[in-house]
Each structure stands twice: as structure tokens, then as C-alpha cells.
Design an enzyme around this catalytic site. Structure first.
Site, PDB file in Angstrom:
ATOM      1  N   GLY A   1      47.446  49.800  35.151  1.00 15.58           N
ATOM      2  CA  GLY A   1      46.455  48.500  35.477  1.00 15.58           C
ATOM      3  C   GLY A   1      46.483  48.250  36.987  1.00 15.58           C
ATOM      4  O   GLY A   1      46.445  47.155  37.450  1.00 15.58           O
TER       5      GLY A   1
ATOM      6  N   GLY B   1      43.384  46.808  39.182  1.00 17.85           N
ATOM      7  CA  GLY B   1      43.061  45.239  38.809  1.00 17.85           C
ATOM      8  C   GLY B   1      43.693  44.289  40.082  1.00 17.85           C
ATOM      9  O   GLY B   1      44.291  44.852  41.075  1.00 17.85           O
ATOM     10  N   ASN B   2      43.015  43.221  39.990  1.00 22.34           N
ATOM     11  CA  ASN B   2      43.770  42.031  41.035  1.00 22.34           C
ATOM     12  C   ASN B   2      45.135  42.122  41.286  1.00 22.34           C
ATOM     13  O   ASN B   2      45.777  42.105  42.437  1.00 22.34           O
ATOM     14  CB  ASN B   2      42.651  40.988  41.080  1.00 22.34           C
ATOM     15  CG  ASN B   2      41.508  40.777  41.296  1.00 22.34           C
ATOM     16  OD1 ASN B   2      41.037  41.559  42.472  1.00 22.34           O
ATOM     17  ND2 ASN B   2      40.695  39.942  40.701  1.00 22.34           N
TER      18      ASN B   2
ATOM     19  N   ASP C   1      43.705  57.473  30.671  1.00 23.94           N
ATOM     20  CA  ASP C   1      43.504  56.353  29.873  1.00 23.94           C
ATOM     21  C   ASP C   1      44.547  55.747  29.085  1.00 23.94           C
ATOM     22  O   ASP C   1      45.207  56.836  28.306  1.00 23.94           O
ATOM     23  CB  ASP C   1      42.415  56.964  28.792  1.00 23.94           C
ATOM     24  CG  ASP C   1      41.750  56.079  27.807  1.00 23.94           C
ATOM     25  OD1 ASP C   1      42.479  54.918  27.646  1.00 23.94           O
ATOM     26  OD2 ASP C   1      40.834  56.273  26.988  1.00 23.94           O
TER      27      ASP C   1
ATOM     28  N   ARG D   1      39.255  42.729  33.155  1.00 23.62           N
ATOM     29  CA  ARG D   1      38.251  42.403  34.066  1.00 23.62           C
ATOM     30  C   ARG D   1      37.787  40.847  33.558  1.00 23.62           C
ATOM     31  O   ARG D   1      38.411  39.999  33.262  1.00 23.62           O
ATOM     32  CB  ARG D   1      37.420  43.120  34.702  1.00 23.62           C
ATOM     33  CG  ARG D   1      38.497  44.129  35.581  1.00 23.62           C
ATOM     34  CD  ARG D   1      37.359  45.129  36.358  1.00 23.62           C
ATOM     35  NE  ARG D   1      38.210  46.060  37.050  1.00 23.62           N
ATOM     36  CZ  ARG D   1      38.832  46.108  38.003  1.00 23.62           C
ATOM     37  NH1 ARG D   1      38.777  44.981  38.799  1.00 23.62           N
ATOM     38  NH2 ARG D   1      39.588  47.285  38.835  1.00 23.62           N
TER      39      ARG D   1
ATOM     40  N   CYS E   1      52.212  41.789  32.165  1.00 19.83           N
ATOM     41  CA  CYS E   1      51.672  40.529  32.517  1.00 19.83           C
ATOM     42  C   CYS E   1      50.569  40.125  31.402  1.00 19.83           C
ATOM     43  O   CYS E   1      50.027  40.773  30.863  1.00 19.83           O
ATOM     44  CB  CYS E   1      50.756  40.763  33.850  1.00 19.83           C
ATOM     45  SG  CYS E   1      49.921  39.436  34.408  1.00 19.83           S
TER      46      CYS E   1
ATOM     47  N   HIS F   1      46.591  30.221  35.906  1.00 20.66           N
ATOM     48  CA  HIS F   1      45.272  30.346  36.772  1.00 20.66           C
ATOM     49  C   HIS F   1      46.048  31.299  37.720  1.00 20.66           C
ATOM     50  O   HIS F   1      46.925  31.138  38.645  1.00 20.66           O
ATOM     51  CB  HIS F   1      44.746  29.178  37.048  1.00 20.66           C
ATOM     52  CG  HIS F   1      43.574  29.753  38.291  1.00 20.66           C
ATOM     53  ND1 HIS F   1      42.489  30.609  37.990  1.00 20.66           N
ATOM     54  CD2 HIS F   1      43.701  29.415  39.540  1.00 20.66           C
ATOM     55  CE1 HIS F   1      41.965  30.621  39.166  1.00 20.66           C
ATOM     56  NE2 HIS F   1      42.532  30.098  39.971  1.00 20.66           N
ATOM     57  N   ILE F   2      45.281  32.567  37.983  1.00 25.70           N
ATOM     58  CA  ILE F   2      45.770  33.536  39.090  1.00 25.70           C
ATOM     59  C   ILE F   2      45.067  33.503  40.209  1.00 25.70           C
ATOM     60  O   ILE F   2      43.661  33.678  40.119  1.00 25.70           O
ATOM     61  CB  ILE F   2      45.967  35.058  38.633  1.00 25.70           C
ATOM     62  CG1 ILE F   2      46.806  35.201  37.324  1.00 25.70           C
ATOM     63  CG2 ILE F   2      46.308  35.827  39.745  1.00 25.70           C
ATOM     64  CD1 ILE F   2      46.589  36.433  36.685  1.00 25.70           C
TER      65      ILE F   2
ATOM     66  N   CYS G   1      61.466  41.328  39.154  1.00 24.38           N
ATOM     67  CA  CYS G   1      62.063  41.088  37.889  1.00 24.38           C
ATOM     68  C   CYS G   1      62.596  42.317  37.208  1.00 24.38           C
ATOM     69  O   CYS G   1      63.740  42.182  36.321  1.00 24.38           O
ATOM     70  CB  CYS G   1      61.285  40.342  36.910  1.00 24.38           C
ATOM     71  SG  CYS G   1      59.764  41.198  36.427  1.00 24.38           S
TER      72      CYS G   1
END
Length: 205
Positions: free
Chosen positions: A8, A11-12, A52, A76, A107, A151-152, A185
Site C-alpha cells: 500500500g 497511498g497517502n 495484487d 482510498r 495501519c 483522523h489522518i 515501531c
């Protein structure tokens, strides 16, 4: 620990984890569906593996020779029912066991700290898959760290954030701080096999 694969990674939060791993001088393997989504400035600094996460062979290839994995799977802005995150995590864990890789951070979401009926309706389906994902992580015998952010926020790194076990760490977290912790971590035994809440400190009134 010398190498890490990030699932991933475009992604952000995934991109922030990639940047954090590079800063820590780790050899970074970025697992992506679409290599074109990796920013040009990072392409020369990582090894890109296209695949994938629901394909066992692709995941196996991505994990070969790695010391650890960071799992930042997401949909997303798609909030419709899914099993992609939990099924992908199961495949990652299965392949990690086969290759004797012990360290993984993942996450998820701070909504898992809520009672199910208090999760906002639009997030219930996504939260259900996060719960399935957490269940399979907990059932593994890996040195896992489950990170449940609130909230990210699209804010700069602060390097000043709170981490708590089994409770929420706050109401928001910078995406850069979250990416940093997902990598850091992996070498912090105090967080192994723990569910971690994370957040930025609340300013004094």
C-alpha cells in the site's frame, strides 16, 4: 533490521512510510498496483514490485529476502463493503510465516476502539473489514504492531506524538508522523503484539 517491504506504498500514509523508511537508511521494497503512482523523486530510492495483494504469488515475491513488512492497505475514498484489506493481510501473514519473517506493522483505524453501534454509519462496512484484519493479525504468532490512527491529517511531521496501548491516542495525527511510527515501531519490542492508539498531543488550555 536492514530491509522492509511496504504494502500500500502509494497511498497517502503509505508514501509517508516509504519516506520514513528511506530516512532510516532501510532498503525499501514498494509493493504497488500501479508503478506510475510512485512519485518520480522516490522511484530511484526504492525497489518497486508490481502486484495484487490478493495474489499469493505476487505477495510471495514481494516478501522474499525482507526483514519486515509494513501493511498500509486502503480503499482510498471507497467506503463500500470490502474484504480486500483482511484477505490481503491473511495472504501477507501466511507468506511471512512461510518465509520466516517475524516483524509486521499494520495501519487500521481508531474506530476499532469504538463500540460497533457508535461507529458512524458510513464507516461501518470499512470498519468491519478492519476488524477482520485485526482478528487475523492477533491470531498470528508474528511480532506484530497494530496501529489504530484517528483522523489522518495532511500536516507536516511534528515528531511529537503520543502512543498508547489499547486506547485511542488522540483525535488526529499527521500522516507523516503516522508513517514514521509504522516504520519505527518495527524495532521497538515494547509495542510487539500490542494494539496502539496514536495521536498528537492536545494543547494545554
Amino acid at each position: 533490521m536492514k530491509s522492509v517491504v511496504i504494502f500500500g506504498s502509494t497511498g497517502n500514509t503509505g508514501l509517508c512510510a516509504v519516506e520514513a523508511a528511506i530516512k532510516r537508511a532501510l532498503k525499501v521494497r514498494a509493493f504497488v498496483r500501479d508503478p506510475n503512482k510512485m512519485p518520480e523523486g522516490l522511484r530511484s530510492k526504492v525497489e518497486i514490485v508490481q502486484g495484487d495483494v490478493l495474489n499469493e504469488g505476487d505477495v510471495k515475491k514481494a516478501l522474499e529476502g525482507q526483514d519486515a513488512a509494513v501493511v498500509v492497505l486502503g480503499t482510498r475514498n471507497d467506503l463500500s463493503p470490502t474484504t480486500m484489506m483482511s484477505e490481503g493481510t491473511k495472504i501477507i501473514i501466511n507468506q511471512m510465516k512461510q518465509q520466516n519473517i517475524k516483524y509486521m506493522s499494520a495501519c487500521l483505524s481508531a474506530f476499532l476502539f469504538y463500540e460497533p453501534e457508535k461507529v458512524p454509519a458510513i464507516f461501518k462496512e470499512l470498519n468491519s473489514d478492519h476488524q477482520r484484519m485485526l482478528d487475523c493479525i492477533k491470531a498470528s504468532d508474528l511480532q506484530w504492531i497494530a496501529v489504530l490512527p484517528p483522523h489522518i491529517a495532511d500536516e507536516p511531521a511534528t515528531d511529537n506524538y503520543i502512543v498508547k496501548h489499547d486506547v485511542s491516542g488522540g483525535r488526529a495525527i499527521s500522516k507523516h508522523d503516522l508513517g514514521d511510527f509504522l516504520v519505527k515501531c518495527l524495532t521497538m519490542p515494547e509495542h510487539y503484539q500490542k494494539v496502539c492508539g496514536i495521536g498528537k498531543p492536545v494543547p494545554a488550555q
